[in-house]
Design an enzyme around this catalytic site. Structure first.
Site, PDB file in Angstrom:
ATOM      1  N   ASP A   1     -10.904   2.631   4.147  1.00  0.00           N
ATOM      2  CA  ASP A   1     -11.194   1.197   4.013  1.00  0.00           C
ATOM      3  C   ASP A   1     -12.707   0.952   3.933  1.00  0.00           C
ATOM      4  O   ASP A   1     -13.142  -0.128   3.546  1.00  0.00           O
ATOM      5  CB  ASP A   1     -10.666   0.446   5.254  1.00  0.00           C
ATOM      6  CG  ASP A   1      -9.501  -0.463   4.903  1.00  0.00           C
ATOM      7  OD1 ASP A   1      -9.299  -0.725   3.704  1.00  0.00           O
ATOM      8  OD2 ASP A   1      -8.812  -0.916   5.839  1.00  0.00           O
TER       9      ASP A   1
ATOM     10  N   LYS B   1       0.843  -1.212   0.000  1.00  0.00           N
ATOM     11  CA  LYS B   1       0.000   0.000   0.000  1.00  0.00           C
ATOM     12  C   LYS B   1       0.873   1.255   0.000  1.00  0.00           C
ATOM     13  O   LYS B   1       0.604   2.213  -0.724  1.00  0.00           O
ATOM     14  CB  LYS B   1      -0.953  -0.034   1.204  1.00  0.00           C
ATOM     15  CG  LYS B   1      -2.044  -1.094   1.018  1.00  0.00           C
ATOM     16  CD  LYS B   1      -2.803  -1.449   2.290  1.00  0.00           C
ATOM     17  CE  LYS B   1      -3.692  -2.669   2.013  1.00  0.00           C
ATOM     18  NZ  LYS B   1      -4.382  -3.179   3.196  1.00  0.00           N
TER      19      LYS B   1
ATOM     20  N   GLN C   1      -4.575  -2.015   9.515  1.00  0.00           N
ATOM     21  CA  GLN C   1      -4.408  -3.318   8.856  1.00  0.00           C
ATOM     22  C   GLN C   1      -5.012  -4.429   9.722  1.00  0.00           C
ATOM     23  O   GLN C   1      -4.681  -4.557  10.903  1.00  0.00           O
ATOM     24  CB  GLN C   1      -2.917  -3.583   8.588  1.00  0.00           C
ATOM     25  CG  GLN C   1      -2.663  -4.846   7.793  1.00  0.00           C
ATOM     26  CD  GLN C   1      -3.258  -4.795   6.375  1.00  0.00           C
ATOM     27  OE1 GLN C   1      -3.180  -3.772   5.694  1.00  0.00           O
ATOM     28  NE2 GLN C   1      -3.856  -5.887   5.942  1.00  0.00           N
TER      29      GLN C   1
END
Ligand code: NDP
Length: 278
Positions: A114, A47, A91
């Site tokens: 997200d 990322k 994460q």
């Protein structure tokens, strides 16, 4: 037809890169990683690399695996309050003992690139999406790029996770498909799967999807990331066995995976644009 997610993702990354350059903004993505899980570290590295490519700044917060929920929430709160940060990505999975829901809910919805915050999930299910989870969002982009019509089509989503299956179902409803969601307790799973014009498999079982589970001419979106019996990367579909029965398929690797990161870049730029107007 092979649905080339790698090629589409390259196109999106090039477009995001140009938009960032033209915008005069410095979008910034903050990642939070707790513990030292190698897979999580690899995903976060990918990322950050994508951010570098498109001109998005990225900062990484690394917390020890022994952190408490409160410590992770505090780290997120600092990023919420930091005006130079536009997107926050925690994460997952978090180490055992940390309250994942509490951490997800601590991310400011307007920085939730997200799309996992209950506010954003709620908006998506209400038909008013703001930040859409990156994997299902990327799949919708792929379908649009390949002009695969969803209106009135029967979509079957196998998997009901909050990160993939559920938002995928909501996006398909919003795109006028008729949607069935299946999971490990579904009776007669193969019968349900065979009804799909568009079959989306997000279960995480190597080569699970066999020819008797797909309708002739169906589109098969394979979200799974698994290892086969030889340790080779493969999807949920038994690719070689099903490929002649269906009309289109996303390969693994090179299908859905690259779209997830490309969509994250789009979401981060979107957050930067919205927050900079405030
Ligand atoms: P989860 O483990 O959270 O969810 C899996 C879902 O599949 C569950 O709903 C489960 O049902 C269902 N399931 C499991 N086994 C079966 C079965 N035999 N029959 C029917 N349903 C079953 O996984 P995720 O949703 O996070 O991920 C799914 C897959 O997608 C994984 O391989 C993951 O690595 C991959 N993935 C890929 C991404 C990408 O970018 N390409 C991004 C995210 C995930 P139940 O709810 O009943 O337990």
């Amino acid at each position: 037809m092979i649905i080339d997610g790698k090629a589409v993702s390259e196109k999106i990354l090039a477009a995001v890169s140009k938009e960032v350059a033209d915008s005069g903004l410095t979008p910034c993505l903050a990642t939070v990683i707790v513990g030292d899980d190698p897979a999580s570290q690899m995903y976060v590295r990918m990322k950050h690399k994508a951010c570098d490519r498109v001109g998005i700044k990225s900062v990484g917060v690394v917390l020890p695996g022994t952190s408490t929920t409160g410590e992770v929430v505090n780290a997120v709160a600092k990023l919420n309050a930091d005006d130079s940060v536009h997107g926050i990505l925690v994460q997952l999975p978090l180490p055992n003992g940390i309250d994942t829901e509490a951490v997800i809910e601590s991310v400011s919805p307007e920085k939730d690139v997200d799309g996992f915050h209950p506010y954003n999930i709620g908006q998506l299910f209400s038909g008013r999406p703001e930040f859409v989870p990156c994997t299902p969002g990327g799949i919708m982009t792929l379908l649009a790029e390949y002009k695969i019509d969803t209106k009135g089509k029967k979509a079957v989503v196998v998997g009901r996770s909050v990160d993939v299956g559920r938002p995928m179902a909501a996006l398909m409803i919003n795109a006028d498909a008729t949607v069935t969601v299946c999971h490990s307790k579904t009776d007669n799973l193969a019968d349900e799967m065979r009804k799909a014009d568009i079959l989306i498999s997000a279960i995480g079982r190597a080569k699970f999807v066999k020819p008797d589970m797909v309708k002739e001419g169906a589109v098969l979106i394979d979200v799974g990331i698994n290892q086969d019996e030889n340790g080779k990367l493969c999807g949920d579909a038994d690719f070689e066995a099903v490929k002649d029965k269906i009309s289109a398929i996303t390969p693994v690797p090179g299908g859905v995976g690259p779209m997830t990161i490309a969509t994250l870049m789009q979401n981060t730029l979107k957050a930067a644009r919205i927050l900079s107007k405030n």
